[in-house]
Design a protein around this motif. Structure first.
Motif, PDB file in Angstrom:
ATOM      1  N   GLY A 205       1.140  -1.763  -0.583  1.00 29.15           N
ATOM      2  CA  GLY A 205      -0.312  -0.244  -0.162  1.00 29.15           C
ATOM      3  C   GLY A 205       0.589   1.027  -0.140  1.00 29.15           C
ATOM      4  O   GLY A 205       0.155   2.350  -0.428  1.00 29.15           O
ATOM      5  N   ILE A 206       2.156   1.542   0.656  1.00 27.78           N
ATOM      6  CA  ILE A 206       2.638   2.924   0.706  1.00 27.78           C
ATOM      7  C   ILE A 206       3.327   2.902  -0.329  1.00 27.78           C
ATOM      8  O   ILE A 206       3.461   3.844  -1.072  1.00 27.78           O
ATOM      9  CB  ILE A 206       3.977   1.801   1.764  1.00 27.78           C
ATOM     10  N   VAL A 207       4.095   1.764  -1.627  1.00 29.79           N
ATOM     11  CA  VAL A 207       4.561   1.739  -3.049  1.00 29.79           C
ATOM     12  C   VAL A 207       3.068   2.392  -3.816  1.00 29.79           C
ATOM     13  O   VAL A 207       3.012   2.842  -4.356  1.00 29.79           O
ATOM     14  CB  VAL A 207       4.680   0.153  -3.066  1.00 29.79           C
ATOM     15  N   LEU A 208       1.979   1.748  -3.458  1.00 26.31           N
ATOM     16  CA  LEU A 208       0.830   2.153  -4.273  1.00 26.31           C
ATOM     17  C   LEU A 208       0.245   3.409  -4.281  1.00 26.31           C
ATOM     18  O   LEU A 208      -0.080   4.650  -4.350  1.00 26.31           O
ATOM     19  CB  LEU A 208      -0.933   1.087  -3.966  1.00 26.31           C
ATOM     20  N   TYR A 209       0.799   4.079  -2.938  1.00 23.80           N
ATOM     21  CA  TYR A 209      -0.085   5.761  -2.005  1.00 23.80           C
ATOM     22  C   TYR A 209       1.867   6.548  -2.653  1.00 23.80           C
ATOM     23  O   TYR A 209       1.140   7.687  -3.363  1.00 23.80           O
ATOM     24  CB  TYR A 209       0.174   5.078  -0.722  1.00 23.80           C
ATOM     25  N   LYS A 210       2.765   6.506  -2.478  1.00 20.24           N
ATOM     26  CA  LYS A 210       3.491   6.735  -2.866  1.00 20.24           C
ATOM     27  C   LYS A 210       4.941   6.494  -4.380  1.00 20.24           C
ATOM     28  O   LYS A 210       5.967   6.025  -3.636  1.00 20.24           O
ATOM     29  CB  LYS A 210       4.243   7.523  -1.890  1.00 20.24           C
ATOM     30  N   PRO A 211       4.068   6.079  -5.382  1.00 17.59           N
ATOM     31  CA  PRO A 211       5.174   5.155  -5.902  1.00 17.59           C
ATOM     32  C   PRO A 211       6.967   5.549  -6.315  1.00 17.59           C
ATOM     33  O   PRO A 211       7.380   5.010  -6.287  1.00 17.59           O
ATOM     34  CB  PRO A 211       4.267   4.636  -7.298  1.00 17.59           C
ATOM     35  N   SER A 215       9.977   3.702  -4.977  1.00 17.23           N
ATOM     36  CA  SER A 215      10.111   3.563  -5.951  1.00 17.23           C
ATOM     37  C   SER A 215      11.222   1.936  -5.653  1.00 17.23           C
ATOM     38  O   SER A 215      11.343   1.184  -6.170  1.00 17.23           O
ATOM     39  CB  SER A 215      10.710   3.914  -6.804  1.00 17.23           C
ATOM     40  N   TRP A 216      12.447   1.953  -4.622  1.00 15.29           N
ATOM     41  CA  TRP A 216      12.739   0.716  -4.155  1.00 15.29           C
ATOM     42  C   TRP A 216      12.501  -0.227  -3.827  1.00 15.29           C
ATOM     43  O   TRP A 216      12.996  -1.164  -4.050  1.00 15.29           O
ATOM     44  CB  TRP A 216      14.054   1.769  -3.375  1.00 15.29           C
ATOM     45  N   LEU A 217      11.381   0.485  -3.262  1.00 13.37           N
ATOM     46  CA  LEU A 217      10.140  -1.236  -2.231  1.00 13.37           C
ATOM     47  C   LEU A 217       9.510  -1.709  -3.822  1.00 13.37           C
ATOM     48  O   LEU A 217       9.751  -2.527  -3.349  1.00 13.37           O
ATOM     49  CB  LEU A 217       9.724  -0.527  -1.539  1.00 13.37           C
ATOM     50  N   LEU A 220      11.867  -4.373  -4.885  1.00 14.38           N
ATOM     51  CA  LEU A 220      11.708  -5.587  -4.499  1.00 14.38           C
ATOM     52  C   LEU A 220      10.501  -6.768  -4.344  1.00 14.38           C
ATOM     53  O   LEU A 220      10.740  -7.526  -4.575  1.00 14.38           O
ATOM     54  CB  LEU A 220      12.226  -4.968  -2.708  1.00 14.38           C
ATOM     55  N   PHE A 221       9.310  -6.019  -4.734  1.00 18.45           N
ATOM     56  CA  PHE A 221       8.465  -6.722  -4.899  1.00 18.45           C
ATOM     57  C   PHE A 221       8.034  -7.122  -6.385  1.00 18.45           C
ATOM     58  O   PHE A 221       6.892  -7.519  -7.310  1.00 18.45           O
ATOM     59  CB  PHE A 221       6.423  -6.142  -4.332  1.00 18.45           C
ATOM     60  N   GLY A 222       8.821  -6.172  -7.684  1.00 20.82           N
ATOM     61  CA  GLY A 222       8.840  -6.553  -9.142  1.00 20.82           C
ATOM     62  C   GLY A 222       7.988  -5.763 -10.013  1.00 20.82           C
ATOM     63  O   GLY A 222       7.668  -6.070 -10.874  1.00 20.82           O
ATOM     64  N   GLY A 223       8.471  -4.624  -9.527  1.00 20.18           N
ATOM     65  CA  GLY A 223       7.641  -3.636  -9.918  1.00 20.18           C
ATOM     66  C   GLY A 223       6.092  -2.927  -9.107  1.00 20.18           C
ATOM     67  O   GLY A 223       5.996  -3.657  -8.286  1.00 20.18           O
ATOM     68  N   PHE A 224       5.907  -1.896 -10.540  1.00 21.90           N
ATOM     69  CA  PHE A 224       4.490  -1.356  -9.632  1.00 21.90           C
ATOM     70  C   PHE A 224       3.096  -2.079 -10.017  1.00 21.90           C
ATOM     71  O   PHE A 224       2.666  -2.454  -9.321  1.00 21.90           O
ATOM     72  CB  PHE A 224       4.482   0.068 -10.369  1.00 21.90           C
ATOM     73  N   HIS A 225       2.826  -2.424 -11.543  1.00 21.14           N
ATOM     74  CA  HIS A 225       2.107  -3.703 -11.716  1.00 21.14           C
ATOM     75  C   HIS A 225       2.417  -4.795 -10.817  1.00 21.14           C
ATOM     76  O   HIS A 225       0.834  -5.276 -10.350  1.00 21.14           O
ATOM     77  CB  HIS A 225       2.251  -3.782 -12.571  1.00 21.14           C
TER      78      HIS A 225
END
Length: 272
Positions: A205-211, A215-217, A220-225
């Motif tokens: 959720g942090i990535v989707l909130y502030k991509p 961006s480094w996180l 780790l998850f394999g990209g935004f998508h």
């Protein structure tokens, strides 16, 4: 005259005198035994029978849920409901996961099951309650660790053999295994899994909130998508947990539910 006659009577020999004395003692003992063998009644003893007093029945209780656990439990329950329903409304705006998965409607969620009315409204609900969920989740985990309460609910490898017997009891009406603690192995697996789902939902959720800032996180998850995929998977984990959790609450009865309100559980199945 009588005294003189007694004096004139010859004395018994020592062995005959001992036998006579022994017979006298035996006769006295026999009389005492006969008296002792007679039943003693209240009338003969002139004693009124004592009134029977009923001892108070003690109710066992265990303090299962401290106050911080109860508060965070209900805050998380409400927050999770809002996050799931508003998240499904956000998903309806673009029901796909990016170029690595065909961009078509993967899941048509009924609008009646969503919250927010439109994309902007759903985002406001989602971004508001995500903070409540995050803060209460962190407080819950920290309290579990600091207080040592986590030992009662953390799933460990030694709990693995007990998972299937409990699942068979809950969902297939099998025999109920004996209770050995506050939580059985299946409950420990479910509650430990929710902590992992919560951590996954929070990080993605942090990535989707502030991509951009995280961006480094996202990397780790394999990209935004793929981060969206992981976020959706965390929600599916919660949706799988909730029905099973409700089934366990119903089967354990009102005392189990009430303990999450008061903290105390009457007559716990396990021995303290």
């Amino acid at each position: 005259m009588e005294n003189e006659e007694k004096k004139k009577q010859p004395a018994l020999p020592p062995d005959r005198a001992a036998d006579a004395e022994s017979e006298t003692v035996e006769a006295t003992v026999a009389k005492l035994e006969m008296v002792a063998a007679e039943p003693v009644t209240a009338e003969s003893a002139q004693i009124q029978p004592a009134a029977k007093t009923e001892e108070p029945t003690l109710v066992r209780a265990a303090y299962e849920h401290p106050l911080p656990i109860r508060i965070t439990h209900w805050v998380n329950a409400i927050s999770l409901f809002v996050l799931v329903t508003s998240g499904l409304r956000i998903f309806r705006a673009f029901p796909s996961f990016g170029p690595k998965i065909p961009e078509k409607v993967l899941l048509d969620v009924p609008k009646s099951l969503t919250l927010g009315g439109w994309l902007g409204g759903a985002l406001q609900w989602h971004f508001t309650f995500m903070w409540l969920f995050a803060v209460s989740g962190v407080v819950y985990v920290v309290y579990q660790i600091v207080s040592g309460h986590y030992r009662t609910m953390l799933f460990t490898p030694r709990d693995i053999p007990g998972v299937w017997p409990m699942a068979r009891h809950y969902f297939f009406f099998g025999p109920k295994p004996p209770a050995t603690g506050q939580y059985n192995p299946l409950q420990k697996l479910a509650y430990t899994s929710t902590i992992l789902f919560g951590a996954l939902a929070l990080l993605t959720g942090i990535v989707l909130y502030k991509p951009v800032q995280f961006s480094w996180l996202a990397f780790l998850f394999g990209g935004f998508h793929l981060t969206r995929v992981w976020h959706f998977a965390a929600m599916c984990g919660f949706l799988a947990f909730i029905p099973g959790h409700l089934v366990m609450v119903v089967l354990h009865g009102w005392a189990n539910f009430y303990s999450m309100l008061s903290g105390w559980k009457r007559e716990p199945e396990y021995q303290e």
